[in-house]
Design an enzyme around this catalytic site. Structure first.
Site, PDB file in Angstrom:
ATOM      1  N   TYR A  22     -23.884  24.923  63.674  1.00 33.13           N
ATOM      2  CA  TYR A  22     -23.616  26.347  63.425  1.00 33.13           C
ATOM      3  C   TYR A  22     -22.856  26.480  62.121  1.00 33.13           C
ATOM      4  O   TYR A  22     -21.907  25.723  61.880  1.00 33.13           O
ATOM      5  CB  TYR A  22     -22.768  26.950  64.552  1.00 33.13           C
ATOM      6  CG  TYR A  22     -23.603  27.760  65.509  1.00 33.13           C
ATOM      7  CD1 TYR A  22     -24.308  28.860  65.047  1.00 33.13           C
ATOM      8  CD2 TYR A  22     -23.698  27.419  66.843  1.00 33.13           C
ATOM      9  CE1 TYR A  22     -25.096  29.600  65.902  1.00 33.13           C
ATOM     10  CE2 TYR A  22     -24.484  28.157  67.710  1.00 33.13           C
ATOM     11  CZ  TYR A  22     -25.186  29.256  67.230  1.00 33.13           C
ATOM     12  OH  TYR A  22     -25.962  29.984  68.062  1.00 33.13           O
ATOM     13  N   GLU A  62     -22.039  29.901  60.713  1.00 37.61           N
ATOM     14  CA  GLU A  62     -21.906  31.357  60.470  1.00 37.61           C
ATOM     15  C   GLU A  62     -20.945  31.594  59.320  1.00 37.61           C
ATOM     16  O   GLU A  62     -19.896  30.951  59.230  1.00 37.61           O
ATOM     17  CB  GLU A  62     -21.417  32.056  61.736  1.00 37.61           C
ATOM     18  CG  GLU A  62     -22.556  32.323  62.699  1.00 37.61           C
ATOM     19  CD  GLU A  62     -22.109  32.993  63.987  1.00 37.61           C
ATOM     20  OE1 GLU A  62     -21.165  33.803  63.943  1.00 37.61           O
ATOM     21  OE2 GLU A  62     -22.711  32.686  65.028  1.00 37.61           O
ATOM     22  N   ASP A 121     -40.637  44.107  47.757  1.00 34.74           N
ATOM     23  CA  ASP A 121     -40.907  42.975  48.652  1.00 34.74           C
ATOM     24  C   ASP A 121     -42.009  42.159  47.973  1.00 34.74           C
ATOM     25  O   ASP A 121     -43.181  42.539  47.986  1.00 34.74           O
ATOM     26  CB  ASP A 121     -41.367  43.517  50.011  1.00 34.74           C
ATOM     27  CG  ASP A 121     -41.725  42.400  50.987  1.00 34.74           C
ATOM     28  OD1 ASP A 121     -41.908  41.253  50.552  1.00 34.74           O
ATOM     29  OD2 ASP A 121     -41.849  42.704  52.188  1.00 34.74           O
ATOM     30  N   THR A 156     -40.372  36.160  51.120  1.00 27.89           N
ATOM     31  CA  THR A 156     -40.398  35.022  52.030  1.00 27.89           C
ATOM     32  C   THR A 156     -40.418  33.784  51.137  1.00 27.89           C
ATOM     33  O   THR A 156     -40.637  33.883  49.926  1.00 27.89           O
ATOM     34  CB  THR A 156     -41.657  35.018  52.923  1.00 27.89           C
ATOM     35  OG1 THR A 156     -42.801  35.081  52.081  1.00 27.89           O
ATOM     36  CG2 THR A 156     -41.652  36.190  53.886  1.00 27.89           C
ATOM     37  N   LYS A 183     -44.877  31.512  51.157  1.00 29.96           N
ATOM     38  CA  LYS A 183     -46.217  31.899  50.683  1.00 29.96           C
ATOM     39  C   LYS A 183     -46.448  31.207  49.332  1.00 29.96           C
ATOM     40  O   LYS A 183     -46.541  29.982  49.308  1.00 29.96           O
ATOM     41  CB  LYS A 183     -46.324  33.420  50.636  1.00 29.96           C
ATOM     42  CG  LYS A 183     -46.134  34.049  52.038  1.00 29.96           C
ATOM     43  CD  LYS A 183     -46.409  35.514  52.066  1.00 29.96           C
ATOM     44  CE  LYS A 183     -46.294  36.088  53.460  1.00 29.96           C
ATOM     45  NZ  LYS A 183     -44.936  36.587  53.775  1.00 29.96           N
ATOM     46  N   ARG A 219     -40.877  28.287  56.248  1.00 31.72           N
ATOM     47  CA  ARG A 219     -40.997  29.654  56.738  1.00 31.72           C
ATOM     48  C   ARG A 219     -39.613  30.307  56.760  1.00 31.72           C
ATOM     49  O   ARG A 219     -38.719  29.847  57.476  1.00 31.72           O
ATOM     50  CB  ARG A 219     -41.566  29.583  58.159  1.00 31.72           C
ATOM     51  CG  ARG A 219     -42.188  30.803  58.728  1.00 31.72           C
ATOM     52  CD  ARG A 219     -43.186  30.418  59.801  1.00 31.72           C
ATOM     53  NE  ARG A 219     -44.394  29.953  59.143  1.00 31.72           N
ATOM     54  CZ  ARG A 219     -45.328  30.766  58.641  1.00 31.72           C
ATOM     55  NH1 ARG A 219     -45.222  32.065  58.756  1.00 31.72           N
ATOM     56  NH2 ARG A 219     -46.388  30.266  58.049  1.00 31.72           N
TER      57      ARG A 219
HETATM   58  N1  DSN Z   1     -47.864  38.877  57.988  1.00 30.08           N
HETATM   59  C1  DSN Z   1     -47.761  38.371  56.642  1.00 30.08           C
HETATM   60  C2  DSN Z   1     -49.070  38.420  55.946  1.00 30.08           C
HETATM   61  O1  DSN Z   1     -49.974  37.773  56.432  1.00 30.08           O
HETATM   62  O2  DSN Z   1     -49.237  39.081  54.930  1.00 30.08           O
HETATM   63  C3  DSN Z   1     -46.722  38.994  55.889  1.00 30.08           C
HETATM   64  O3  DSN Z   1     -45.512  38.854  56.554  1.00 30.08           O
END
Ligand code: DSN
Length: 415
Positions: free
Chosen positions: A51, A53, A198, A224, A227, A233
């Protein structure tokens, strides 16, 4: 997997089957990628035991010394990669990164936000009525121009003047064209709103100058890390120093408890990889591959939303083929080509059926595939889509997919 095979052979078996699926198939889900063994090692490490925090130097638990160093490395690398003044690497996901910005900038149940609708390319967490974001804030959504199927900034500006939102969200999960982040920030400033981009899908492209960046342009950038950034992730936030405290407070204690420190260590690893010159070349190739794949699909008679792509993804409009997105996804899946059904701008079907397919090149580019392979893949997709019920063709294509994919390892040399 020595220990796993003994302790839980069922899960070990599933992991092995999935490994084979990834090796033998073509992963064309636009939001997915293949991480390096170094990233996997950090994720599967003893950092999961702790942990932590709080933030580096200010934790609520003892024993966090090594975790402070790892989180600082992740933050510094993130700042360097994007040229940002401040980074928070604790959000568990992109949706939670978005949630933190909403909490930091808006009052629940009262404030208004503007964003792109899910059915026209936005994301669930951008105010869809079925998401917390649509339930907690008053949301007005813009879409694309139905003729060009691209954003019309004049329409967005007009909407902003009427709605007077507190926050304007830009960024998308199914938009094949370049987004003008400066235009969005100017629209927001014109109505005294904050602007959040985003960039989850295009983070790698933005970091390497392949797409214009939102960092240092809009007030808040969320992403994120799994990608085009090709990491574990998870989520992250970038902003100027003036917003650092409010963002950090919104993440912890505002919205999350203990950070996933094994994931943060893996984020640090992926960011180190992304700081290498080869990452720029990789992102350039993602876009070159997407253009060639889009061109091949168009030459085969398939209609692409907006006529093509500027980034890592394309949307096939299946309306004229009489095939649904669901039927196409299933047939291509049987042939070892993984894609996802997706709504398109003039959608008439439900999100479970859809009239579109979303296709992306990040994962196949990681495997080292280039333009000649894109032409082969485009041709294979078109063959399956000609008759999604033709099992003989699907079987032949599956064999060709295995032959095409196998020479390209999911962990290319040195990764
Ligand atoms: N769900 C994702 C996508 O496939 O674009 C984005 O979070």
């Amino acid at each position: 997997m020595l220990y796993l095979k003994k302790t839980d052979p069922e899960i070990a078996d599933l992991l092995e089957k999935e490994r084979q699926r990834q090796i033998q198939g073509l992963e064309l889900v636009a939001s997915e990628n293949l991480v390096s063994k170094a990233v996997l090692e950090a994720m599967g490490s003893i950092f999961t035991n702790k942990y932590a925090e709080g933030y580096p130097g200010k934790r609520y638990y003892g024993g966090c010394g090594f975790y402070d160093i790892a989180e600082d490395l992740a933050r510094e690398r993130m700042k360097k990669l994007f040229g940002a003044e401040h980074a928070n690497v604790q959000p568990h996901s992109g949706t939670q990164a978005n949630m933190a910005i909403y909490f930091a900038t808006m009052e629940c149940g009262k404030d208004r936000m503007m964003s792109m609708s899910l059915s026209q390319g936005g994301h669930l967490s951008h105010g869809s009525p079925v998401s917390f974001s649509g339930k907690m804030y008053q949301v007005t959504q813009y879409g694309v121009d139905l003729e060009t199927e691209m954003l019309d900034y004049g329409v967005v500006e007009e909407m902003a003047r009427k709605v007077r939102p507190r926050l304007i969200v830009c960024g998308a999960s199914a938009y094949p064209r370049e987004i003008d982040f400066k235009a969005f920030q100017e629209i927001a400033e014109g109505v005294d709103a904050k602007c959040m981009a985003d960039i989850a899908h295009i983070a790698g492209l933005c970091a390497t100058g392949v797409h214009n960046t939102s960092v240092g342009v809009v007030d808040f950038t969320t992403t994120t890390t799994h990608k085009t950034l090709r990491g574990p992730r998870g989520g992250a936030i970038l902003c100027d120093s003036e917003y650092a405290q409010m963002v950090d407070k919104a993440v912890f204690p505002g919205m999350q408890g203990g950070p996933l420190m094994h994931t943060i260590a893996a984020k640090a690893v992926c960011l180190k990889e992304a700081l290498q010159p080869s990452f720029r070349e990789y992102n350039r190739q993602i876009v070159k591959n997407a253009r060639r794949l889009a061109g091949t699909l168009a030459d085969a008679g398939l209609r692409l939303v907006s006529g093509g792509t500027d980034n890592h993804l394309m949307l096939i409009d299946l309306t004229e083929t009489q095939i649904t997105g669901l039927e196409a996804e299933v047939a291509l899946g049987k042939a070892g080509i993984t894609v996802n059904k997706n709504t398109i701008p003039r959608e008439t079907r439900s999100p479970f059926i859809t009239s579109g397919l979303r296709i992306g090149t990040p994962a196949i580019t990681t495997r080292g595939m280039k333009e000649p392979e894109m032409e082969q893949i485009g041709t294979l997709i078109a063959r399956v889509l000609r008759d999604v019920h033709d099992e003989t063709t699907i079987k032949q294509v599956k064999d060709e997919v295995i032959a095409l994919a196998s020479p390209f390892p999911i962990h290319p040399e040195g990764t």
